[in-house]
Design a protein around this motif. Structure first.
Motif, PDB file in Angstrom:
ATOM      1  N   PRO A   1       0.796  -1.225   0.000  1.00 58.67           N
ATOM      2  CA  PRO A   1       0.000   0.000   0.000  1.00 58.67           C
ATOM      3  C   PRO A   1       0.840   1.293   0.000  1.00 58.67           C
ATOM      4  CG  PRO A   1      -0.925  -1.562   1.532  1.00 58.67           C
ATOM      5  CD  PRO A   1       0.391  -2.132   1.054  1.00 58.67           C
ATOM      6  N   ASN A   2       2.056   1.253   0.530  1.00 61.47           N
ATOM      7  CA  ASN A   2       2.881   2.453   0.602  1.00 61.47           C
ATOM      8  C   ASN A   2       3.759   2.678  -0.628  1.00 61.47           C
ATOM      9  OD1 ASN A   2       1.855   2.998   3.158  1.00 61.47           O
ATOM     10  ND2 ASN A   2       3.452   1.813   4.172  1.00 61.47           N
ATOM     11  N   GLN A   3       3.735   1.770  -1.568  1.00 64.79           N
ATOM     12  CA  GLN A   3       4.558   1.904  -2.769  1.00 64.79           C
ATOM     13  C   GLN A   3       3.742   2.504  -3.905  1.00 64.79           C
ATOM     14  OE1 GLN A   3       5.649  -2.256  -3.202  1.00 64.79           O
ATOM     15  NE2 GLN A   3       7.801  -1.685  -2.890  1.00 64.79           N
ATOM     16  N   GLU A   4       4.440   3.281  -4.741  1.00 62.42           N
ATOM     17  CA  GLU A   4       3.808   3.790  -5.947  1.00 62.42           C
ATOM     18  C   GLU A   4       4.264   2.953  -7.119  1.00 62.42           C
ATOM     19  OE1 GLU A   4       4.285   7.939  -6.636  1.00 62.42           O
ATOM     20  OE2 GLU A   4       4.105   8.445  -4.525  1.00 62.42           O
ATOM     21  N   SER A   5       3.393   2.768  -8.060  1.00 63.21           N
ATOM     22  CA  SER A   5       3.738   1.997  -9.232  1.00 63.21           C
ATOM     23  C   SER A   5       4.659   2.807 -10.137  1.00 63.21           C
ATOM     24  CB  SER A   5       2.484   1.605 -10.004  1.00 63.21           C
ATOM     25  OG  SER A   5       2.849   0.927 -11.179  1.00 63.21           O
ATOM     26  N   VAL A   6       5.794   2.215 -10.502  1.00 55.50           N
ATOM     27  CA  VAL A   6       6.716   2.868 -11.410  1.00 55.50           C
ATOM     28  C   VAL A   6       6.782   2.111 -12.736  1.00 55.50           C
ATOM     29  CG1 VAL A   6       8.139   3.948  -9.653  1.00 55.50           C
ATOM     30  CG2 VAL A   6       8.666   1.621 -10.417  1.00 55.50           C
TER      31      VAL A   6
END
Length: 71
Positions: A65-70
C-alpha cells in the motif's frame, strides 16, 4: 536431459547426472521448487538432450500500500 529426467528433476534426492552422485544429495532443485511454490510462483525447465537446459522462474509481483507503481 531426457523427458524422463525432466519429469523427475524437482523430486527430492533425484540426480539425473549420476557421475556426480558422491558430490551432492539431489536436494537443490527440490528445495528451490518448494521455496518458489511457497512464494506462489512457478518454476519450469525446457531441455533438449545434448543441447542444455533453461530454467524459468516466475514470481508474483505485488505493490504494498505504501509503494507507488513505477511500471
Amino acid at each position: 536431459m531426457t523427458e524422463l529426467q525432466v519429469h523427475h528433476i524437482f523430486d527430492k534426492f533425484y540426480q539425473a547426472d549420476t557421475t556426480h552422485k558422491s558430490e551432492g544429495n539431489g536436494l537443490g532443485l527440490a528445495i528451490s521448487a518448494k521455496i518458489i511454490d511457497l512464494s506462489q510462483g512457478t518454476i519450469s525447465v525446457d531441455s533438449a538432450p545434448g543441447m542444455g537446459s533453461t530454467f524459468s522462474i516466475y514470481l508474483p509481483y505485488k505493490l504494498t500500500p505504501n509503494q507507488e507503481s513505477v511500471i
